[in-house]
Design a protein around this motif. Structure first.
Motif, PDB file in Angstrom:
ATOM      1  N   ILE A  16      59.868  28.803 -25.061  1.00  0.00           N
ATOM      2  CA  ILE A  16      61.118  29.187 -24.365  1.00  0.00           C
ATOM      3  C   ILE A  16      62.260  27.993 -24.741  1.00  0.00           C
ATOM      4  CG2 ILE A  16      62.405  28.982 -22.292  1.00  0.00           C
ATOM      5  CD1 ILE A  16      60.001  30.514 -21.100  1.00  0.00           C
ATOM      6  N   ASP A  17      61.611  26.675 -24.917  1.00  0.00           N
ATOM      7  CA  ASP A  17      62.368  25.606 -25.253  1.00  0.00           C
ATOM      8  C   ASP A  17      63.084  25.850 -26.699  1.00  0.00           C
ATOM      9  OD1 ASP A  17      62.417  24.328 -23.028  1.00  0.00           O
ATOM     10  OD2 ASP A  17      60.941  22.903 -23.417  1.00  0.00           O
ATOM     11  N   LEU A  18      62.141  26.266 -27.693  1.00  0.00           N
ATOM     12  CA  LEU A  18      62.406  26.553 -29.108  1.00  0.00           C
ATOM     13  C   LEU A  18      63.455  27.603 -29.148  1.00  0.00           C
ATOM     14  CD1 LEU A  18      58.984  26.107 -30.749  1.00  0.00           C
ATOM     15  CD2 LEU A  18      60.936  24.744 -31.201  1.00  0.00           C
ATOM     16  N   LEU A  19      63.220  28.657 -28.334  1.00  0.00           N
ATOM     17  CA  LEU A  19      64.033  29.886 -28.432  1.00  0.00           C
ATOM     18  C   LEU A  19      65.428  29.591 -27.899  1.00  0.00           C
ATOM     19  CD1 LEU A  19      61.930  32.699 -27.159  1.00  0.00           C
ATOM     20  CD2 LEU A  19      63.163  32.567 -29.591  1.00  0.00           C
ATOM     21  N   THR A  20      65.675  28.557 -26.911  1.00  0.00           N
ATOM     22  CA  THR A  20      66.797  28.496 -26.127  1.00  0.00           C
ATOM     23  C   THR A  20      67.569  27.097 -26.783  1.00  0.00           C
ATOM     24  OG1 THR A  20      65.758  27.292 -24.545  1.00  0.00           O
ATOM     25  CG2 THR A  20      66.321  29.633 -24.217  1.00  0.00           C
ATOM     26  N   LYS A  21      66.710  26.283 -27.231  1.00  0.00           N
ATOM     27  CA  LYS A  21      67.369  24.833 -27.560  1.00  0.00           C
ATOM     28  C   LYS A  21      67.169  24.730 -29.118  1.00  0.00           C
ATOM     29  CE  LYS A  21      65.955  22.512 -23.349  1.00  0.00           C
ATOM     30  NZ  LYS A  21      65.252  21.665 -22.598  1.00  0.00           N
ATOM     31  N   HIS A  22      66.207  25.363 -29.676  1.00  0.00           N
ATOM     32  CA  HIS A  22      66.000  25.570 -31.335  1.00  0.00           C
ATOM     33  C   HIS A  22      65.271  24.233 -31.690  1.00  0.00           C
ATOM     34  CE1 HIS A  22      69.808  28.440 -31.460  1.00  0.00           C
ATOM     35  NE2 HIS A  22      68.565  28.878 -30.750  1.00  0.00           N
ATOM     36  N   SER A  23      65.249  23.098 -30.803  1.00  0.00           N
ATOM     37  CA  SER A  23      64.720  22.129 -31.161  1.00  0.00           C
ATOM     38  C   SER A  23      64.085  21.409 -29.898  1.00  0.00           C
ATOM     39  CB  SER A  23      65.837  21.026 -31.893  1.00  0.00           C
ATOM     40  OG  SER A  23      65.259  19.731 -32.201  1.00  0.00           O
ATOM     41  N   VAL A  24      62.815  20.602 -30.256  1.00  0.00           N
ATOM     42  CA  VAL A  24      62.333  19.993 -29.145  1.00  0.00           C
ATOM     43  C   VAL A  24      61.535  18.897 -29.474  1.00  0.00           C
ATOM     44  CG1 VAL A  24      61.563  22.168 -27.694  1.00  0.00           C
ATOM     45  CG2 VAL A  24      60.083  21.293 -29.481  1.00  0.00           C
ATOM     46  N   SER A  25      61.560  17.749 -28.682  1.00  0.00           N
ATOM     47  CA  SER A  25      60.952  16.422 -29.163  1.00  0.00           C
ATOM     48  C   SER A  25      59.416  16.422 -28.709  1.00  0.00           C
ATOM     49  CB  SER A  25      61.770  15.421 -28.323  1.00  0.00           C
ATOM     50  OG  SER A  25      60.992  14.017 -28.366  1.00  0.00           O
ATOM     51  N   LYS A  26      58.501  15.940 -29.744  1.00  0.00           N
ATOM     52  CA  LYS A  26      57.294  15.638 -29.495  1.00  0.00           C
ATOM     53  C   LYS A  26      57.137  14.716 -28.567  1.00  0.00           C
ATOM     54  CE  LYS A  26      53.245  14.590 -32.423  1.00  0.00           C
ATOM     55  NZ  LYS A  26      52.625  14.338 -33.777  1.00  0.00           N
ATOM     56  N   GLU A  27      57.770  13.656 -28.428  1.00  0.00           N
ATOM     57  CA  GLU A  27      57.595  12.577 -27.343  1.00  0.00           C
ATOM     58  C   GLU A  27      57.774  13.135 -26.034  1.00  0.00           C
ATOM     59  OE1 GLU A  27      58.775  12.077 -30.377  1.00  0.00           O
ATOM     60  OE2 GLU A  27      57.303  10.415 -31.095  1.00  0.00           O
ATOM     61  N   ILE A  28      59.014  13.916 -25.807  1.00  0.00           N
ATOM     62  CA  ILE A  28      59.327  14.254 -24.534  1.00  0.00           C
ATOM     63  C   ILE A  28      58.307  15.258 -24.128  1.00  0.00           C
ATOM     64  CG2 ILE A  28      60.985  15.865 -23.338  1.00  0.00           C
ATOM     65  CD1 ILE A  28      63.327  14.479 -24.955  1.00  0.00           C
ATOM     66  N   LEU A  29      57.675  16.335 -24.851  1.00  0.00           N
ATOM     67  CA  LEU A  29      56.887  17.389 -24.589  1.00  0.00           C
ATOM     68  C   LEU A  29      55.464  16.422 -24.276  1.00  0.00           C
ATOM     69  CD1 LEU A  29      56.983  19.839 -27.520  1.00  0.00           C
ATOM     70  CD2 LEU A  29      57.788  20.148 -25.026  1.00  0.00           C
ATOM     71  N   ASN A  31      55.196  13.544 -22.797  1.00  0.00           N
ATOM     72  CA  ASN A  31      55.455  12.915 -21.365  1.00  0.00           C
ATOM     73  C   ASN A  31      55.638  14.017 -20.292  1.00  0.00           C
ATOM     74  OD1 ASN A  31      55.427  10.354 -22.678  1.00  0.00           O
ATOM     75  ND2 ASN A  31      57.864  10.399 -22.935  1.00  0.00           N
ATOM     76  N   ASP A  32      56.125  15.322 -20.831  1.00  0.00           N
ATOM     77  CA  ASP A  32      56.323  16.052 -19.676  1.00  0.00           C
ATOM     78  C   ASP A  32      54.988  16.671 -19.263  1.00  0.00           C
ATOM     79  OD1 ASP A  32      58.940  15.772 -19.424  1.00  0.00           O
ATOM     80  OD2 ASP A  32      59.564  17.512 -20.707  1.00  0.00           O
ATOM     81  N   PHE A  33      54.065  17.105 -20.391  1.00  0.00           N
ATOM     82  CA  PHE A  33      53.088  17.772 -20.167  1.00  0.00           C
ATOM     83  C   PHE A  33      51.833  16.794 -19.915  1.00  0.00           C
ATOM     84  CE2 PHE A  33      54.481  21.199 -23.330  1.00  0.00           C
ATOM     85  CZ  PHE A  33      55.115  21.721 -22.493  1.00  0.00           C
ATOM     86  N   ASN A  34      52.082  15.468 -20.119  1.00  0.00           N
ATOM     87  CA  ASN A  34      50.936  14.468 -19.857  1.00  0.00           C
ATOM     88  C   ASN A  34      49.826  14.651 -20.574  1.00  0.00           C
ATOM     89  OD1 ASN A  34      49.783  12.129 -18.652  1.00  0.00           O
ATOM     90  ND2 ASN A  34      49.025  13.294 -16.914  1.00  0.00           N
ATOM     91  N   VAL A  35      49.751  14.951 -21.778  1.00  0.00           N
ATOM     92  CA  VAL A  35      48.781  15.118 -22.993  1.00  0.00           C
ATOM     93  C   VAL A  35      49.154  14.199 -24.016  1.00  0.00           C
ATOM     94  CG1 VAL A  35      48.557  17.584 -22.106  1.00  0.00           C
ATOM     95  CG2 VAL A  35      50.258  17.198 -23.954  1.00  0.00           C
ATOM     96  N   SER A  36      48.052  14.432 -24.858  1.00  0.00           N
ATOM     97  CA  SER A  36      48.218  13.684 -26.347  1.00  0.00           C
ATOM     98  C   SER A  36      48.755  14.324 -27.287  1.00  0.00           C
ATOM     99  CB  SER A  36      46.598  13.377 -26.726  1.00  0.00           C
ATOM    100  OG  SER A  36      46.357  14.745 -27.074  1.00  0.00           O
TER     101      SER A  36
END
Length: 357
Positions: A16-29, A31-36
């Motif tokens: 959804i983020d890619l569809l609506t924003k066209h760009s997502v940050s690896k660092e933000i993802l 932190n948001d998901f609390n994964v590696s």
């Protein structure tokens, strides 16, 4: 190990983020998901195959701020591959949204912006972008709102519609009582405690049809335009005046919402070509027809009435709304029911007085 449900939600969020924003940050993802970082890369790899099949690739861009994943159209030569929302679909949805006027103007504007992001308008040609910008401007220029200030609205239109549909359709037999804060055509805002029986779309507006609580003698069904409802409150255990709402929800919906009657009446009329097809479209639910050819002989179908035959029609409906359609057809419709004929005659006489001044 990430549980399957959480992974699914995370993957959906990425798409959804890619569809609506066209760009997502690896660092933000991360932190948001609390994964590696490795898990984020697996999400992107999984998403890549889905997007590629639909004509898009995911580029990785790294700079001093970190790594971003960017959704871009690919060079696929397969003509069957189309955008998630192409230009004609976007223009059509914009026009439908503006014409329906179900949402507040601000909500409609935000929704159209979201649709444009999904359609990736910024990746289209300058000519396509100009067309979409012009169409959006025209749609919003003609967007009408109620006279009252919609800043009073506590719920969003989507929340209002969800509550209304839950109240109307969660139980087909039992009435749910709701309280509406409603602004009428004159800009007056009042509370109404009502028993909703159905929803209807008519003349570019969505309505909830309901009976005022305490109206035990008339049980008159009133229509409330959804875009004039400021808030909705549901009462779970409120006492109702109606035992079974099916006898009310099954009533025909008055055309153009012009109804001052408690119940519909039988209306008979003769319809001639070319108005026959229009009548079959306008009264689809409860229309009874007898077909005649030009010599007055009964025939089996509407097609056999052409070119100079007629159809005797009978409907069970509200006269106030139907008579405007009758008058619009001129000499092609002859109303047989005396009470409706009298109303049409009176309306035409009053109109003639106005134009004779």
């Amino acid at each position: 190990m990430i549980e399957e449900g959480k992974k699914t939600i995370n993957m959906l969020t990425v798409c959804i983020d890619l569809l609506t924003k066209h760009s997502v940050s690896k660092e933000i993802l991360k932190n948001d998901f609390n994964v590696s970082y490795r898990t984020i890369e697996r999400y992107i790899n999984d998403a890549e195959s889905f997007f590629h099949e639909n004509g898009y690739d995911i580029d990785r861009i790294t700079n001093e701020e970190g790594t971003s994943y960017v959704l871009v159209p690919n060079e696929s030569s397969d003509e069957k591959i189309t955008a998630f929302l192409n230009e004609p679909q976007l223009l059509l949805l914009t026009e439908i949204l503006a014409s329906s006027r179900i949402l507040k103007k601000e909500e409609a504007h935000n929704f159209i912006n979201t649709l444009q992001k999904i359609a990736m308008v910024e990746c289209m040609s300058p000519k396509q972008q100009d067309i979409i910008t012009a169409a959006t401007g025209t749609a919003m220029d003609k967007y009408r709102e109620t006279k009252s200030s919609l800043s009073l609205k506590a719920d969003s239109t989507f929340e209002t519609i969800e509550k209304l549909y839950r109240a109307v359709y969660s139980d087909r037999k039992k009435i749910t009582v709701i309280k509406l804060v409603y602004t009428n055509l004159n800009g007056e805002t009042k509370e109404h405690t009502v028993q909703p029986v159905s929803m209807a779309f008519d003349s570019n507006h969505l309505y909830v049809r309901a009976i005022e609580c305490g109206d035990t003698t008339k049980c008159l069904i009133r229509s409330y335009r959804v875009d004039r409802i400021n808030s909705v409150e549901l009462f779970k255990d409120a006492k109702t005046d109606i035992g079974d709402k099916r006898e009310y929800s099954g009533l025909p919906i008055p055309k153009m919402m012009f109804s001052t009657r408690n119940s519909p009446e039988t209306i008979e009329f003769i319809c001639r070509q070319p108005a026959v097809g229009a009548a079959l479209d306008y009264f689809p639910e409860n229309l009874k027809c007898v077909f005649y050819d030009k010599n007055g002989n009964k025939v089996d179908s509407e097609e056999e009435t052409r070119p100079d035959g007629y159809v005797k029609m009978s409907i069970n409906d509200y006269p106030e709304g139907c008579m405007f359609w009758f008058m619009s057809q001129g000499e092609n419709v002859t109303v047989l029911t005396e009470s409706v004929k009298a109303k049409i005659k009176h309306k035409l006489e009053e109109t003639l007085k106005y134009y004779s001044k």
